[in-house]
Design an enzyme around this catalytic site. Structure first.
Site, PDB file in Angstrom:
ATOM      1  N   SER A 145       0.862  -1.191   0.000  1.00 53.88           N
ATOM      2  CA  SER A 145       0.000   0.000   0.000  1.00 53.88           C
ATOM      3  C   SER A 145       0.892   1.232   0.000  1.00 53.88           C
ATOM      4  O   SER A 145       2.037   1.170   0.472  1.00 53.88           O
ATOM      5  CB  SER A 145      -0.870   0.009   1.261  1.00 53.88           C
ATOM      6  OG  SER A 145      -1.475   1.282   1.426  1.00 53.88           O
ATOM      7  N   TYR A 158      -1.074  -1.002  10.421  1.00 53.38           N
ATOM      8  CA  TYR A 158      -1.370  -1.271   9.005  1.00 53.38           C
ATOM      9  C   TYR A 158      -0.219  -0.769   8.127  1.00 53.38           C
ATOM     10  O   TYR A 158       0.314  -1.498   7.293  1.00 53.38           O
ATOM     11  CB  TYR A 158      -2.676  -0.589   8.607  1.00 53.38           C
ATOM     12  CG  TYR A 158      -3.028  -0.760   7.144  1.00 53.38           C
ATOM     13  CD1 TYR A 158      -3.572  -1.949   6.679  1.00 53.38           C
ATOM     14  CD2 TYR A 158      -2.803   0.275   6.225  1.00 53.38           C
ATOM     15  CE1 TYR A 158      -3.892  -2.113   5.329  1.00 53.38           C
ATOM     16  CE2 TYR A 158      -3.115   0.117   4.882  1.00 53.38           C
ATOM     17  CZ  TYR A 158      -3.660  -1.075   4.436  1.00 53.38           C
ATOM     18  OH  TYR A 158      -3.967  -1.232   3.101  1.00 53.38           O
TER      19      TYR A 158
HETATM   20  N1  LIG Z   1      -8.989  -0.342  -1.183  1.00 50.78           N
HETATM   21  C1  LIG Z   1      -7.932   0.427  -1.080  1.00 50.78           C
HETATM   22  O1  LIG Z   1      -8.006   1.656  -1.244  1.00 50.78           O
HETATM   23  C2  LIG Z   1      -6.563  -0.170  -0.784  1.00 50.78           C
HETATM   24  C3  LIG Z   1      -5.453   0.687  -0.804  1.00 50.78           C
HETATM   25  C4  LIG Z   1      -4.199   0.164  -0.562  1.00 50.78           C
HETATM   26  C5  LIG Z   1      -4.051  -1.199  -0.305  1.00 50.78           C
HETATM   27  N2  LIG Z   1      -5.146  -2.009  -0.277  1.00 50.78           N
HETATM   28  C6  LIG Z   1      -4.927  -3.433   0.010  1.00 50.78           C
HETATM   29  O2  LIG Z   1      -5.579  -4.215  -0.971  1.00 50.78           O
HETATM   30  C7  LIG Z   1      -5.928  -5.484  -0.409  1.00 50.78           C
HETATM   31  C8  LIG Z   1      -7.387  -5.777  -0.674  1.00 50.78           C
HETATM   32  O3  LIG Z   1      -8.168  -4.771  -0.048  1.00 50.78           O
HETATM   33  P1  LIG Z   1      -9.687  -4.440  -0.407  1.00 50.78           P
HETATM   34  O4  LIG Z   1      -9.784  -2.987  -0.511  1.00 50.78           O
HETATM   35  O5  LIG Z   1     -10.154  -5.296  -1.524  1.00 50.78           O
HETATM   36  O6  LIG Z   1     -10.371  -4.804   0.978  1.00 50.78           O
HETATM   37  P2  LIG Z   1     -11.313  -5.998   1.440  1.00 50.78           P
HETATM   38  O7  LIG Z   1     -11.573  -5.815   2.876  1.00 50.78           O
HETATM   39  O8  LIG Z   1     -12.484  -6.071   0.527  1.00 50.78           O
HETATM   40  O9  LIG Z   1     -10.405  -7.304   1.208  1.00 50.78           O
HETATM   41  C9  LIG Z   1      -9.624  -7.928   2.182  1.00 50.78           C
HETATM   42  C10 LIG Z   1     -10.024  -9.381   2.250  1.00 50.78           C
HETATM   43  O10 LIG Z   1      -9.165 -10.077   3.162  1.00 50.78           O
HETATM   44  C11 LIG Z   1      -9.953 -11.008   3.877  1.00 50.78           C
HETATM   45  N3  LIG Z   1      -9.313 -11.367   5.151  1.00 50.78           N
HETATM   46  C12 LIG Z   1      -9.274 -10.642   6.300  1.00 50.78           C
HETATM   47  N4  LIG Z   1      -8.617 -11.346   7.262  1.00 50.78           N
HETATM   48  C13 LIG Z   1      -8.238 -12.522   6.692  1.00 50.78           C
HETATM   49  C14 LIG Z   1      -7.542 -13.658   7.182  1.00 50.78           C
HETATM   50  N5  LIG Z   1      -7.097 -13.733   8.448  1.00 50.78           N
HETATM   51  N6  LIG Z   1      -7.347 -14.703   6.336  1.00 50.78           N
HETATM   52  C15 LIG Z   1      -7.811 -14.668   5.064  1.00 50.78           C
HETATM   53  N7  LIG Z   1      -8.470 -13.609   4.541  1.00 50.78           N
HETATM   54  C16 LIG Z   1      -8.683 -12.546   5.358  1.00 50.78           C
HETATM   55  C17 LIG Z   1     -11.286 -10.290   4.101  1.00 50.78           C
HETATM   56  O11 LIG Z   1     -12.325 -11.202   4.398  1.00 50.78           O
HETATM   57  C18 LIG Z   1     -11.470  -9.553   2.766  1.00 50.78           C
HETATM   58  O12 LIG Z   1     -12.234 -10.320   1.842  1.00 50.78           O
HETATM   59  C19 LIG Z   1      -5.534  -5.405   1.069  1.00 50.78           C
HETATM   60  O13 LIG Z   1      -4.264  -5.999   1.241  1.00 50.78           O
HETATM   61  C20 LIG Z   1      -5.487  -3.914   1.329  1.00 50.78           C
HETATM   62  O14 LIG Z   1      -4.631  -3.600   2.404  1.00 50.78           O
HETATM   63  C21 LIG Z   1      -6.398  -1.530  -0.508  1.00 50.78           C
END
Ligand SMILES: NC(=O)c1ccc[n+]([C@@H]2O[C@H](COP(=O)([O-])OP(=O)(O)OC[C@H]3O[C@@H](n4cnc5c(N)ncnc54)[C@H](O)[C@@H]3O)[C@@H](O)[C@H]2O)c1
Length: 265
Positions: A145, A158
């Site tokens: 991120s 985080y």
């Molecule tokens: N959306 C954004 O703006 C953004 C920005 C930077 C980074 N990210 C990163 O992108 C990735 C996906 O994020 P997203 O926005 O799709 O969020 P999201 O919450 O939809 O996806 C995260 C997924 O991880 C799963 N999860 C949580 N704990 C878990 C565990 N112990 N074991 C297995 N699965 C688990 C959740 O159930 C969820 O489906 C993450 O790593 C997040 O940090 C997102």
């Protein structure tokens, strides 16, 4: 484009916004995909429309035996493993709300975040790499991120976990490059997912001032980058962390203030 014909991938956190979009894109490019998530229902919902090309797997990224079982089940089901997209992240809203500052964060919140976000990614590599090495090739893509390369007023665990993912990526790339493994990180900025819109509705307007493109990023933008990194087209790229953030880290810190002042002048 079908650059991934015959390949097999695991996408962790595949039930969520970004992971589900990545799974769809990898399948569209010809790969068969294990969609793995803590929440079994979300993994199933993401897998169902993809038919035989997808397998929903419930797993816990923080539990070594669970990650090992995910990798073994994928190989048993699809016969091989070529791509690992480590993408799950700690999403418990109660714990997220306590991920604050160095003084205030409960140590349990720090440890839980690290065990899912960092140890979970290491475990994915630990159990996937032997299959990839014996096949002579593999591509690992870790979701970091922008928070991993800049400080912020909250979410110290985080952000630190995402910084650690960038280092982990370089170590895996270095240690297994000669055996045909590439390992890269992607560092998204703000990507509009249902989760983000629900947890931080006001953030969007503040962040918009710093995005150079005339739109926010979407999960499909991330999916396109992951598919490229998974494919042979990125064969000379490894150990990198690639920002995907609409240029929000490309400009001077005073850019948004200056733009507002010029607009008012
Ligand atoms: N959306 C954004 O703006 C953004 C920005 C930077 C980074 N990210 C990163 O992108 C990735 C996906 O994020 P997203 O926005 O799709 O969020 P999201 O919450 O939809 O996806 C995260 C997924 O991880 C799963 N999860 C949580 N704990 C878990 C565990 N112990 N074991 C297995 N699965 C688990 C959740 O159930 C969820 O489906 C993450 O790593 C997040 O940090 C997102």
């Amino acid at each position: 484009m079908r650059r991934l014909e015959g390949r097999v991938a695991i996408v962790t956190g595949g039930g969520g916004g970004i992971g589900a979009a990545v799974a769809r894109r990898l399948v569209a490019e010809g790969a068969r995909v294990a969609i793995a998530d803590l929440i079994e229902d979300s993994a199933r919902r993401a897998a169902e429309p993809l038919g035989d090309m997808a397998l929903a797997v419930q797993f816990d990224a923080a539990a070594p035996e669970s990650v090992k079982a995910l990798v073994e089940r994928t190989v048993a089901h699809f016969g091989r493993l070529d791509i690992l997209h480590n993408n799950a992240a700690m999403t418990d809203p109660v714990l997220q709300a306590q991920d604050t500052t160095a003084i205030d964060i409960p140590i349990e919140v720090w440890n839980t975040t690290m065990s899912i976000n960092v140890t979970g990614y290491l475990l994915g590599c630990k159990y996937a790499l032997p299959y990839m090495i014996s096949a002579g090739a593999g591509s690992i893509i870790n979701t970091a991120s922008g928070s991993g390369v800049m400080g912020d007023l909250a979410r110290i665990a985080y952000g630190s976990s995402k910084g650690a993912i960038i280092a982990l990526t370089k170590y895996v790339a270095t240690q297994y490059g000669q055996q045909g493994i590439r390992c890269n990180a992607i560092a998204p900025g703000v990507i509009l997912t249902p989760a983000l819109e629900a947890t931080a509705p006001g953030l969007k307007e503040i962040i918009k001032r710093h995005v150079l493109t005339n739109r926010f990023g979407t999960p499909d933008d991330i999916a396109a980058l992951v598919a490229f990194l998974a494919s042979d087209e990125s064969g000379y790229i490894t150990g990198e962390s690639i920002g995907i953030n609409g240029g929000s880290l490309a400009h001077q810190p005073h850019y948004a203030d200056l733009a507002a002042a010029m607009a008012g002048a």
